[in-house]
Design an enzyme around this catalytic site. Structure first.
Site, PDB file in Angstrom:
ATOM      1  CB  ALA A 120       6.112 -14.477  12.267  1.00 20.00           C
ATOM      2  NE  ARG A 146       5.124  -5.519   1.173  1.00 18.69           N
ATOM      3  CZ  ARG A 146       5.632  -4.695   2.094  1.00 18.69           C
ATOM      4  NH1 ARG A 146       6.264  -3.597   1.717  1.00 18.69           N
ATOM      5  NH2 ARG A 146       5.525  -4.968   3.377  1.00 18.69           N
ATOM      6  N   GLY A 170       9.745   3.704   8.790  1.00 15.29           N
ATOM      7  CA  GLY A 170       9.285   4.981   9.316  1.00 15.29           C
ATOM      8  C   GLY A 170      10.447   5.898   9.670  1.00 15.29           C
ATOM      9  CD  GLU A 225       4.653   2.900  10.216  1.00 11.71           C
ATOM     10  OE1 GLU A 225       5.636   2.834   9.442  1.00 11.71           O
ATOM     11  OE2 GLU A 225       4.337   1.977  10.970  1.00 11.71           O
TER      12      GLU A 225
END
Length: 453
Positions: free
Chosen positions: A8, A14, A139, A154
């Site tokens: 977390a 973002r 990924g 990734e």
């Protein structure tokens, strides 16, 4: 024995937010709460390990539900897991690792993953994958010519060929704890100075250990990185919640516009109208009609109630109450059986006895009304004297005329009446009519009026 680690560490960058990502809400719960509840349904009642930044809000909100550990610097998922391992139970054989921003994952999916890893020869690894064209930054699962798992790459490191792969890594794993403790310490720093947990399954293959994948349902594997993602996940969760209510015997006139939080309970044979919002710990009884445009928050509604176009918060309704349209109930309101509150009525921190009628355009605050009281249009309790709130008591079968003002503290006795426009500043005895400003009982006629000509 199984233990669970929830990652977390997202700071909400973002999300364009000052709050950590996992504290953003979805259908009445923070994102992290969804992950904890789902994982706990697999693990049991033991507290989980939560890895996050040194953020007091997360620790305060979830400290009682988790063994909380701090990742001091954002150095990737591999480093986050390394920080968590001292908190993993010493007798654990398996550790389930998942993200705190994937609220749509379901318990049976996690259970299948745990069972898959348990069947593997030690030290085996199991991970969730899904197939879809929209990568959402996940990924890629790279397999050999025989279709066996080889590694995770990734997205930022993918070649053009690898980017075309549609089998994706969900980011949920079950590892052998003993192997993980050794392997995570050997993870290399990437060019961005992070350690990738995704490197471990490929390393397990290179060491000759078994790695198996478990397919996930695409609708469950939605990560939340932006507010657009949050809206998408919220819509899908709302569809899941609404479907469960309909299958349990509730009618939703328009499921697409019924917003129902996860912890809301609705009885069978109730009908929920379009544009209705039911949030918090709201409970709706059986055979109710919650009409279009109604918003109930932390409200308990008895059986057979009808509410339309109204807002109720922190309110309790006993059976067979009728409310609205355009009524407002504020916290602490309690309506006993068969109360009627009509249009533009407002109630706050008050108890209305059975069969009270409050037709329209009235405000009742900090008051106790007995049974069968009639509240005339425009009645107001003047409950605030500028410093403190005072209570008003209206006893059984009193009749409050239109436009009555009750200046608290004041008591209107049983069966008493107030005339239209009265301003009541002192207690009214039982079975007495008062009217005027200030309201008084009619006086005995003056003696001179009794003399003859």
């Amino acid at each position: 024995m199984l233990d669970v680690v929830v990652l977390a560490a997202g700071l909400g960058t973002r999300m364009r937010s000052r709050s950590p990502k996992v504290l953003h809400g979805l259908c009445g719960k923070p994102l992290l709460q969804w992950a904890l509840e789902t994982a706990r349904s697999v693990l049991g009642s033991s507290p989980l390990v939560v890895v996050g930044p040194d953020h007091a809000a997360i620790a305060t909100r979830f400290g009682a539900q988790a063994r909380f550990c701090v990742q001091p610097r954002p150095r990737g998922t591999g480093d986050a897991v390394a920080q968590s391992l001292p908190h993993v139970l010493p007798n654990a054989k398996q550790v389930l690792i998942l993200y705190g921003d994937m609220p749509l994952l379901q318990a049976d999916t996690l259970q299948r993953l745990v069972e898959c890893q348990a069947r593997l020869a030690e030290p085996g690894t199991a991970l969730l994958t899904l197939s879809r064209s929209e990568s959402q930054g996940f990924g890629r699962i790279v397999r050999d010519a025989q279709g066996n798992f080889r590694e995770i790459v990734e997205e930022r490191n993918c070649s053009s060929t690898q980017r075309a792969i549609t089998e994706l890594n969900v980011g949920v794993y079950v590892f052998d704890v003993g192997w993980l403790r050794q392997a995570v310490g050997d993870l290399s720093l990437q060019a961005n100075r992070e350690k990738y947990l995704t490197d471990l399954p490929g390393r397990a293959v290179a060491e000759g250990h078994s790695v198996q994948t478990v397919p996930a349902v695409a609708a469950e594997a939605t990560g939340v990185n932006t507010r657009v993602d949050l809206a998408t996940a919220t819509r899908r969760m709302r569809e899941r919640i609404n479907t469960a209510h309909m299958l349990a015997g509730v009618t939703l006139d328009d499921p697409a516009t019924a917003y129902i939080d996860a912890d809301v309970a609705i009885g069978a044979d109730s009908t929920i109208g379009p544009g209705t919002v039911l949030t918090g710990a709201t409970i709706v009884g059986e055979a109710c009609v919650i009409g279009a445009g109604t918003h109930l928050h932390d409200t308990k509604v008895g059986h057979g109630c009808h509410i339309r176009d109204s807002v109720l918060e922190g309110t309790t309704l006993e059976d067979d109450c009728h409310v609205g349209p355009f009524a407002r109930m504020r916290p602490g309101s309690y309506l006993e059986r068969s109360v009627h509150v009509g249009s533009f009525g407002e109630i706050k921190n008050s108890r209305l006895g059975p069969h009270v009628t409050m037709g329209h355009f009235s405000y009742i605050g900090d008051a106790d009304l007995g049974a069968h009281v009639n509240v005339g249009a425009g009645t107001i309790t003047c409950n605030f004297d500028g410093e403190t709130k005072q209570r008003t008591v209206v006893e059984d079968r009193a009749f409050l005329g239109s436009g009555t003002k009750l200046v608290a503290p004041v008591t209107v006795g049983r069966g008493a009446q107030t005339g239209a426009g009265s301003v009541v500043t002192r207690d009214v005895p039982a079975a007495t009519l008062v009217y005027g400003v200030p309201a008084r009982a009619p006086e005995v006629a003056d003696a001179s009026d009794l003399d003859g000509p």
